[in-house]
Design a protein around this motif. Structure first.
Motif, PDB file in Angstrom:
ATOM      1  N   THR A   1     -27.821 -42.675  -5.373  1.00 47.91           N
ATOM      2  CA  THR A   1     -26.802 -42.291  -4.403  1.00 47.91           C
ATOM      3  C   THR A   1     -25.478 -42.831  -4.921  1.00 47.91           C
ATOM      4  O   THR A   1     -25.448 -43.601  -5.874  1.00 47.91           O
ATOM      5  CB  THR A   1     -27.120 -42.849  -3.001  1.00 47.91           C
ATOM      6  OG1 THR A   1     -26.124 -42.394  -2.098  1.00 47.91           O
ATOM      7  CG2 THR A   1     -27.109 -44.373  -2.999  1.00 47.91           C
TER       8      THR A   1
ATOM      9  N   GLU B   1     -29.828 -50.601   2.418  1.00 53.54           N
ATOM     10  CA  GLU B   1     -28.601 -51.375   2.184  1.00 53.54           C
ATOM     11  C   GLU B   1     -28.316 -51.562   0.708  1.00 53.54           C
ATOM     12  O   GLU B   1     -27.193 -51.506   0.261  1.00 53.54           O
ATOM     13  CB  GLU B   1     -28.731 -52.750   2.842  1.00 53.54           C
ATOM     14  CG  GLU B   1     -28.366 -52.743   4.312  1.00 53.54           C
ATOM     15  CD  GLU B   1     -28.660 -54.091   4.934  1.00 53.54           C
ATOM     16  OE1 GLU B   1     -28.222 -55.101   4.358  1.00 53.54           O
ATOM     17  OE2 GLU B   1     -29.350 -54.115   5.967  1.00 53.54           O
TER      18      GLU B   1
ATOM     19  N   THR C   1     -33.613 -42.890   5.586  1.00 57.42           N
ATOM     20  CA  THR C   1     -32.198 -43.280   5.584  1.00 57.42           C
ATOM     21  C   THR C   1     -31.881 -44.077   4.322  1.00 57.42           C
ATOM     22  O   THR C   1     -32.767 -44.536   3.629  1.00 57.42           O
ATOM     23  CB  THR C   1     -31.892 -44.161   6.811  1.00 57.42           C
ATOM     24  OG1 THR C   1     -32.850 -45.226   6.814  1.00 57.42           O
ATOM     25  CG2 THR C   1     -31.980 -43.360   8.082  1.00 57.42           C
ATOM     26  N   LEU C   2     -30.586 -44.237   4.074  1.00 55.60           N
ATOM     27  CA  LEU C   2     -30.169 -45.006   2.907  1.00 55.60           C
ATOM     28  C   LEU C   2     -30.431 -46.487   3.164  1.00 55.60           C
ATOM     29  O   LEU C   2     -30.092 -47.004   4.232  1.00 55.60           O
ATOM     30  CB  LEU C   2     -28.678 -44.806   2.654  1.00 55.60           C
ATOM     31  CG  LEU C   2     -28.269 -43.578   1.856  1.00 55.60           C
ATOM     32  CD1 LEU C   2     -26.760 -43.507   1.769  1.00 55.60           C
ATOM     33  CD2 LEU C   2     -28.871 -43.596   0.475  1.00 55.60           C
TER      34      LEU C   2
ATOM     35  N   ASP D   1     -22.354 -46.375  -0.811  1.00 55.92           N
ATOM     36  CA  ASP D   1     -21.144 -46.284   0.002  1.00 55.92           C
ATOM     37  C   ASP D   1     -21.332 -45.313   1.157  1.00 55.92           C
ATOM     38  O   ASP D   1     -20.418 -45.076   1.940  1.00 55.92           O
ATOM     39  CB  ASP D   1     -19.944 -45.866  -0.870  1.00 55.92           C
ATOM     40  CG  ASP D   1     -20.206 -44.568  -1.614  1.00 55.92           C
ATOM     41  OD1 ASP D   1     -21.204 -43.883  -1.278  1.00 55.92           O
ATOM     42  OD2 ASP D   1     -19.434 -44.234  -2.521  1.00 55.92           O
ATOM     43  N   GLY D   2     -22.501 -44.719   1.241  1.00 57.33           N
ATOM     44  CA  GLY D   2     -22.793 -43.855   2.372  1.00 57.33           C
ATOM     45  C   GLY D   2     -22.312 -42.433   2.193  1.00 57.33           C
ATOM     46  O   GLY D   2     -22.654 -41.549   2.977  1.00 57.33           O
ATOM     47  N   ARG D   3     -21.501 -42.149   1.164  1.00 54.54           N
ATOM     48  CA  ARG D   3     -20.986 -40.783   1.012  1.00 54.54           C
ATOM     49  C   ARG D   3     -22.010 -39.881   0.352  1.00 54.54           C
ATOM     50  O   ARG D   3     -21.980 -38.682   0.522  1.00 54.54           O
ATOM     51  CB  ARG D   3     -19.703 -40.805   0.172  1.00 54.54           C
ATOM     52  CG  ARG D   3     -18.538 -41.472   0.885  1.00 54.54           C
ATOM     53  CD  ARG D   3     -17.299 -41.420   0.013  1.00 54.54           C
ATOM     54  NE  ARG D   3     -17.499 -42.144  -1.234  1.00 54.54           N
ATOM     55  CZ  ARG D   3     -16.964 -41.774  -2.395  1.00 54.54           C
ATOM     56  NH1 ARG D   3     -16.236 -40.686  -2.473  1.00 54.54           N
ATOM     57  NH2 ARG D   3     -17.167 -42.476  -3.469  1.00 54.54           N
ATOM     58  N   ASP D   4     -22.891 -40.491  -0.417  1.00 52.03           N
ATOM     59  CA  ASP D   4     -23.944 -39.725  -1.075  1.00 52.03           C
ATOM     60  C   ASP D   4     -23.370 -38.586  -1.904  1.00 52.03           C
ATOM     61  O   ASP D   4     -23.810 -37.443  -1.840  1.00 52.03           O
ATOM     62  CB  ASP D   4     -24.921 -39.175  -0.012  1.00 52.03           C
ATOM     63  CG  ASP D   4     -26.338 -39.154  -0.545  1.00 52.03           C
ATOM     64  OD1 ASP D   4     -26.610 -39.923  -1.490  1.00 52.03           O
ATOM     65  OD2 ASP D   4     -27.162 -38.388  -0.035  1.00 52.03           O
TER      66      ASP D   4
END
Lengths: 231, 755, 184, 355
Positions: free
Chosen positions: B86, B41, B38-39, B114-117
């Motif tokens: 990312t 923090e 997972t990504l 930012d989670g959008r990758d």
């Protein structure tokens, strides 16, 4: 007076020819099988040292620097010959026991070393005293080592004193113990090396103690300025 | 030649000396496919992750970056860029603990995903065979590819050799125990690795391609064989398992029997070696355009409940990966984490250390599987280390010399040929950390060499400086000589005219003064005074304790005293001037020229200076402000002098408060004469002032000044520190005050003068 | 008679050897004293004067003339060892009277406090400070030998001796000195 | 809790110095046991005396040197030295001679040089040589094998002789050594040497009672036992093959050539190989890692040198056995050998003049 004191200290301890300068090791190790042998060689060496130092000091201003060493050697050789002949005449047994090491005193570096380092630069009285002290220092090591080896190797002390002092000295011989298995190693050359090493170690230990006793207070040295400050 | 390749094809390899067989423990982690993580923090991208120079930063804090966007730019051939793994925001660019044995912080870019990758636009070049080689090499460089085997040498340099390449060796040996990253990569991505090899072949045009895999990885060998089926000149070489067969030099020796000469590179024997991971990354760049932003990392050790291989984004902190692998610190006893394998890896100082391009393994062993290093015992010269050494060194000799810091002797035993593989320390029965000794010795030698160079440079500079100073001195002397000659000539011309002499002297004085004034222009002078006062205050603060100037009453008194003293000094100087006939100091005698006036002037000035200095010295803590006041007084005096002289031209001797210098001015016939004299007096005063100030500074603290009268009252009570601070403030204020005072008391002064 | 022969032989031999020695003395004369150069090459060239001599070369000359080899704090142990090797002496510990071997430092000028007096420039033995009168000065840290001779002359005390920062490339494997972060 | 920092490698093989030393001790046991079987309890007592003195000396000197002696004692190196010394001593040597030997081995030959790993010479051999030189009579007073002896002795006798010089029945050591005819029984090596020097031929010399087919009774088996122990050591990789092989090979070769050239004057190579301390020396003494050469070629040279010296000293020297002298002499040459047999490092071409 303080000069004499310094000379004594240097010769007997601080700059001892045998323990510190490690000069004249060959006769030192070879003849110290017994106390008397050591004493005999020590006295002979001392006599030569005093004589050569005195003479060298006397002629020091006459000798050109370039050929001083050959001249010193001649002087020493002359004294050694005198001693050799004297011993041959008066202590023949000891002379035989010491054998080649008497003539070899000529090559003893302690002697030429003192002639070169001290006697050739100092007045006669100091030079002679220096010779005496260096000789005594050397003799002390010789007899200590000789005594140790004699005790360990044959269980006696002062055996053969009559060779040096005449027949009356026969009774000087002490027999400390009798054993079937003598510790031959002490009498053999390795024993001399080991004993010598231990003596040197002992001296170093004592020196360290001494040093700790009179520790100098820390001094601070003024720093030199490399460049001038602006005016 | 042909026989060599035949030999290789038949699977008959050479051997290298030494080597060890530590337990491989590879099955711990090579059972499952490479997982995804997972990504985290935050991601910390160390700017320099390879051998060479760091790239130039392209982003700043607050920038939004996309996945794959370059964060730095390659500005020289040895620099490689790093890319955002990312999409997200650059939240900091600051030193962060780095993946280095020292655990020192290095410049890193912190990215908060930012989670959008979201990928940046990618430009694959699948038609690479049509493109010029430089274009491909550029692409490889821009993708930031560095050797993924451990050393991290920039790949684009390696693929642009100047010499012919006989063998391209693809290193999939992975001889270190525990690590299975390359193993899994070959098993799962053999095809893409082969594509990468194709690209490299296109660039290097090698005679043969040897793919070396240790024979304890049969699945990987098979996978690669399948992938390379249609390429007959790609030879899969299952080499015998022995550590460190995967070392570059050892692998070359195993495959070809050749040795890379000391201080040279493999290309010098016609060989280029690339790691399988590097091949994979190259294929990635060429066929998908993706830069190097992730790599396979083995997470293993018995302290991990789920040992595995994982695709880790560069910059991922280790703790994030540990969580992924189910690291349980309770199982470890003494906690330790190792980056790399158990033989050559280094222990980590922090869990925040990020993954870098050369991170192939994170190892968390339990105490049972890797005992803690015991205390080092005496070396018994068993020479087990020499038997294990793959480069035929004598480790124990190097150890003796390294330990005794006999660095030149250690070098004599080829210390720098040590590859630090750790085989010697592995077998040492006395638990001596041999490799550590070598590393320290190497670092010391490098440092010594550096220092030597620096010393040589310093010597050169020192000597150059000495020479320069000497030249300057010679020049000055020459000038003086010329000046003296000129003077003599002038004297000859003007005969024994005393006036000319005086004029010359005055001219000199003027020159000096003007130069003084230029160097100490009023404003600068104030600033300087302030700065000096500050410094003094600091110094005084340090020395404080025994000096008593905190006593305000005393200060005030002293202050007054100082003033009085100054006045007395002036009076005395005046007196001296008036009585110069008998009171002239002896030293004036030699300067005594025929000209009486000049003599008088000189004597007065000197006497005053000396007196003032002495007096001020006695009046101990008189201060800079006071000095300033005096200065001002003096200035005032000189300024008003012309007036005074005009006013009181036929003046009697005692009636005025005029400065002593005025007295000899009295009989001055001409205006310019007067002017000159004034200047001389001013110079003398300045000198006196200077001397006094100096003395003051030496013994007095800055608290004893005029404003101190107001402020110093509370000083008695406050503690030492405060006092010091206040003192400094006062000192600073003092200078300002002095300036103000100078103006405000001008009238007052004028009055005094007139009095 | 035989005595005469002996004397003659000895005399001739002495003459012969004397001639050989004399010739050798002229023929193999050593021109300069390279020892000083060698010693100077070992010294760290900080020119700090802590040895009590104005510069490294004077100290090198002093050593060549028999001064102690343990007076160089910046060189520290390794320099003493090298000197001992060169001079055939026994290495001894650094003489504390000359200061101690500290960490390596370079001078740093707090520039906002500098008044541009050029005093430090004149004090610097290796010209590692640049600046002009009334302009602020700065230290070229590459060239600075860390001798701290510029610290005292500064009238405003704006020069600090800053320890050289350890970087990854200058790190010397002091594993026990690594600060370890605690994890909970 | 904080992370542990250590230098690589983090993994280590588990063999320790103490283990290595113990292994050598164990492998010497069969030979030692046989020695006790043939020559009585004396050897065991010698070992006990030597061990106590050696460990005591080691502890004492380490204490003086302000080092942690418990750790150093646990490495078993002093014990191994004591064992080797005890093996070399005649079984009924007076206790104080053994004590001097053990003290000398540890105090002078080992600790004065800097302790384990720093000694130039093999401590046990230095001690043995010292004793041999100092007490030549006591050190060559080997008993005849027990079953040949006129007066076999038991444990109490051994104790009594070692500590007082006489057995309970009043026999002195010399009497114990006598055979039925009243001649003292020398070791085979001694006997051969003496007889050869008396002008007897080898055949005549070896026809005496303590010989069996030209080889000494007892010694033959003891040597075989040490050979077996040594082979185990080789198998366990505790020692390397170069030294024993080159040493035994050289003995075989040199003694063989000499024997072939003059069979009456020189003992056969088998006699050399299987008498005295040859096997013990080859596998247990010359291979002492501390004082032996550390390079492979160096070991070959070192072993060959010992082999040559053994034959030479046994044939022409003044002492019957020569292992100790040969080993100590070659120890002296080790630094030189090591320097000139440095292996060629990877990537370095062999240069002339600088091996």
């Amino acid at each position: 007076m303080s000069e004499y004191k310094t000379l004594s200290w240097q010769g007997l301890w601080k700059n001892n020819p045998a323990l510190v300068q490690l000069l004249g090791l060959c006769p030192l190790l070879a003849v110290t099988g017994s106390f008397i042998n050591g004493l005999g060689l020590g006295l002979a060496t001392t006599a030569v040292l005093i004589g050569s130092n005195t003479t060298v000091s006397l002629v020091r201003n006459l000798v050109p620097a370039e050929i001083r060493i050959p001249i010193f050697v001649m002087v020493i050789a002359a004294f050694v010959t005198i001693i050799q002949l004297l011993m041959n005449a008066y202590t023949f047994t000891l002379y035989q026991a010491l054998g080649i090491f008497i003539p070899l005193i000529v090559t003893n570096c302690a002697i030429i070393g003192r002639a070169e380092a001290y006697a050739s630069k100092n007045p006669v009285k100091f030079a002679a005293f220096d010779g005496l002290m260096m000789g005594v220092g050397f003799t002390l090591v010789l007899v200590t080592l000789g005594g140790l080896r004699e005790i360990l190797g044959s269980g006696t002390l002062f055996s053969g004193a009559e060779f040096l002092f005449g027949d009356w000295a026969k009774q000087l011989t002490l027999t400390l113990y009798v054993t079937e298995h003598k510790f031959l190693l002490a009498i053999l050359p390795p024993g001399a090396f080991i004993g010598m090493g231990l003596l040197i170690a002992l001296k170093n230990v004592l020196d360290k103690r001494l040093e700790q006793l009179n520790k100098q207070p820390a001094k601070v040295v003024q720093r030199a300025r490399i460049t001038a400050e602006s005016s | 030649m042909q026989s060599l390749i035949d030999k290789i094809r038949q699977g008959r390899f050479f051997d290298f000396p030494g080597g060890v067989h530590p337990p491989g423990r590879k099955t711990l982690s090579n059972q499952d496919v490479i997982g995804k993580c997972t990504l985290p923090e935050h991601l910390y991208l160390t700017v320099k992750q390879h051998i060479g120079a760091p790239g130039q930063l392209q982003v700043k804090v607050g920038d939004e970056v996309l996945k794959g966007q370059a964060l730095t730019r390659s500005t020289n051939p040895f620099a490689l860029p790093v890319h955002a793994p990312t999409s997200g925001k650059v939240t900091a660019i600051a030193p962060h603990v780095s993946a280095h044995p020292s655990g020192l912080a290095e410049l890193s870019v912190e990215i908060t995903p930012d989670g959008r990758d979201k990928w940046i636009d990618l430009t694959p070049i699948p038609d690479y065979q049509q493109l010029p080689k430089t274009r491909i090499i550029e692409a490889i460089c821009d993708a930031g590819i560095a050797g993924m085997g451990g050393a991290g040498f920039p790949t684009h340099i390696k693929v642009s050799p100047k010499k012919d390449v006989e063998f391209l060796v693809i290193n999939g040996a992975e001889c270190e125990p525990y690590i299975t990253a390359d193993d899994r990569l070959m098993r799962e991505h053999a095809w893409q690795i082969r594509q990468g090899i194709d690209v490299l072949c296109h660039l290097l045009n090698p005679g043969h391609v040897l793919i070396a895999i240790e024979d304890n990885k049969p699945e990987a060998i098979q996978a690669m064989q399948v992938a390379c089926q249609e390429k007959p000149d790609y030879i899969i070489c299952p080499i015998p398992t022995k550590y460190p067969a995967g070392g570059e030099k050892q692998l070359i020796q195993v495959l070809t029997g050749r040795e890379v000469p000391h201080g040279r590179l493999p290309i010098d024997v016609g060989i280029i070696m690339q790691n399988v991971g590097t091949c994979f990354a190259v294929a990635d760049v060429i066929f998908t355009g993706k830069p190097l932003i992730q790599r396979v990392v083995t997470l293993t050790g018995e302290a991990m409940t789920k040992p595995c291989n994982v695709w880790a984004l560069l910059g991922t902190p280790i703790c994030h990966l540990l969580k992924h692998a189910g690291y349980e610190k309770a199982q470890q006893g003494v906690q330790r984490l190792i980056m790399g394998g158990p033989m050559m890896g280094f222990s980590l100082a922090s869990e925040q250390i990020p993954v870098v391009k050369s991170t192939n393994c994170i190892l968390a062993p339990t105490q049972q599987e890797m005992t803690l290093p015991e205390e080092e015992q005496a070396c018994i010269r068993c020479s087990a280390c020499a038997d294990a050494c793959p480069v035929n060194l004598l480790p124990q000799q190097m150890y003796w010399h390294s330990k005794a810091k006999e660095l030149d002797k250690a070098q004599d035993y080829n210390l720098f040929d040590c590859i630090e593989c750790g085989a010697c320390a592995y077998v040492c029965p006395s638990q001596i950390p041999l490799v550590h000794y070598y590393r320290v010795a190497k670092a010391q030698i490098r440092q010594q060499e550096e220092e030597k160079q620096k010393a040589d440079k310093a010597r050169d500079r020192f000597e150059a400086r000495k020479q320069r100073l000497e030249e300057e001195k010679a020049e000055r002397e020459l000038k003086h000589q010329q000046a003296a000659e000129a003077r003599r000539e002038a004297m000859h011309k003007q005969g024994d005219d005393p006036k000319s002499k005086v004029a010359a002297a005055l001219a000199r004085a003027r020159k000096q003064q003007t130069s003084d004034e230029t160097t100490a222009a009023p404003e600068t002078a104030d600033k300087v005074a302030a700065a000096i006062a500050r410094a003094k205050a600091r110094k005084a603060a340090v020395q404080q304790g025994d000096s008593a100037p905190s006593d305000t009453a005393d200060t005030a008194a002293e202050d007054k005293q100082a003033k009085v003293a100054a006045a007395v000094a002036r009076a005395k100087a005046r007196k001296a001037a008036t009585q110069q006939g008998h009171a002239a100091p002896s030293d004036t005698a030699d300067t005594a020229a025929e000209d009486k006036q000049a003599k008088v002037a000189a004597a007065v000035a000197r006497a005053k200076a000396r007196k003032a200095a002495v007096q001020q010295g006695d009046a101990a803590p008189s201060d800079t402000a006071d000095t300033a006041a005096e200065d001002k007084q003096a200035k005032e005096a000189t300024a008003s002098k012309s007036k005074t002289t005009k006013q009181v031209k036929p003046k009697d001797k005692v009636s005025t408060q005029v400065t002593a210098a005025d007295t000899p001015v009295k009989p001055a016939p001409a205006d310019d004469r007067e002017e000159q004299k004034r200047q001389r007096v001013a110079a003398a005063i300045a000198k006196a002032k200077q001397q006094k100030a100096q003395k003051d500074r030496q013994q007095a603290s800055s608290t004893a000044d005029m404003p101190a009268e107001k402020v110093a009252q509370p000083l008695v009570e406050v503690d030492e520190q405060k006092k010091q601070r206040v003192a400094a403030a006062i000192a600073k204020a003092k200078a300002r005050k002095a300036k103000l005072d100078m103006q405000s008391s001008a009238d007052n002064q004028q009055d005094k003068t007139d009095e | 008679m035989s005595l005469l022969y002996a004397l003659l032989a000895i005399g001739l031999l002495a003459l012969l050897f004397g001639l050989i020695l004399g010739y050798a003395a002229v023929r193999f004369k050593v021109e300069s004293d390279p020892l000083v150069e060698q010693i100077d090459a070992i010294l760290p060239q900080t020119q700090c004067g802590q040895c009590g001599y104005p510069g490294c070369r004077p100290y090198a000359e002093a050593i060549a003339n028999g001064d102690e080899i343990n007076k160089c704090p910046p060189g520290g142990e390794s320099t003493i060892r090298q000197l001992a090797d060169l001079m055939g002496l026994e290495a001894k510990p650094l003489d504390d009277a000359h200061g101690s071997n500290d960490v390596k430092k370079v001078a740093f000028i707090r520039e906002d406090e500098c008044i541009g007096c050029t005093k430090c420039i004149q004090a610097c033995p290796v010209d590692a400070i640049v600046g002009a009168s009334k302009q602020m000065h700065t230290v070229i840290s590459e060239e600075c030998t860390g001798c701290d001779l510029c610290v005292d002359p500064c009238p405003v005390d704006c020069i600090d001796m800053v320890p050289v920062k350890v970087t990854a490339s200058s790190w010397r494997w002091q594993l026990d000195a690594i600060p370890v972060k605690t994890i909970d | 809790m904080s992370l542990r920092i250590a230098s690589s490698p983090h993994q280590r093989s588990q063999r320790s110095t103490a283990e290595l030393m113990r292994l050598v001790c164990y492998c010497a046991l069969p030979g030692f046991a046989l020695q006790c079987w043939f020559f009585g309890w004396g050897s065991l007592l010698q070992f006990l005396i030597a061990a106590v003195v050696a460990l005591g000396t080691e502890a004492l000197i380490l204490e003086l040197r302000k080092k942690d002696f418990e750790k150093a004692l646990s490495d078993c190196s002093a014990l191994l030295t004591a064992l080797l010394l005890a093996i070399c001593l005649p079984p009924l040597t007076p206790w104080w001679i053994t004590a001097i030997g053990a003290f000398f081995a540890i105090g002078i030959a080992k600790q004065l040089y800097g302790g384990l790993g720093s000694n130039l010479f093999n401590p046990a051999m230095v001690a043995y040589v010292t004793l041999l030189v100092s007490f030549p009579v006591a050190m060559t007073s080997w008993l005849p094998p027990q079953h040949l002896a006129e007066h076999p002795y038991n444990l109490v006798d051994a104790l009594s002789v070692i500590f007082t010089g006489f057995t309970g029945e009043g026999y002195s050591l010399t009497q114990l050594r006598s055979d039925a005819d009243g001649f003292t029984m020398a070791t085979p090596l001694d006997a051969v040497k003496t007889d050869l020097s008396l002008g007897l031929t080898l055949e005549e010399a070896t026809s005496k009672g303590q010989f069996n087919n030209g080889l000494g009774i007892g010694w033959f088996w003891i040597n075989l036992a040490y050979l077996a122990g040594g082979l185990v050591l080789l198998k366990l990789r505790a020692i390397k093959w170069q030294i024993p092989v080159s040493m035994l090979g050289t003995i075989l070769l040199v003694a063989g050539i000499m024997h072939l050239s003059a069979p009456d004057l020189f003992a056969s190579p088998w006699f050399h190989l299987l008498s005295g301390g040859t096997m013990l020396g080859a596998f247990f003494i010359a291979t002492d890692p501390v004082s032996a050469s550390t390079t492979d070629r160096g070991r070959l040279l070192f072993g060959a040198g010992i082999g040559l010296l053994v034959v030479v000293i046994r044939t022409w020297g003044g002492y019957p056995d020569a292992i100790a002298f040969a080993v100590v002499l070659m120890n002296m040459a080790v630094p030189l050998i090591d320097y000139y047999t440095r292996p060629r490092t990877y990537g370095h071409q062999r240069q002339r003049g600088k091996p």
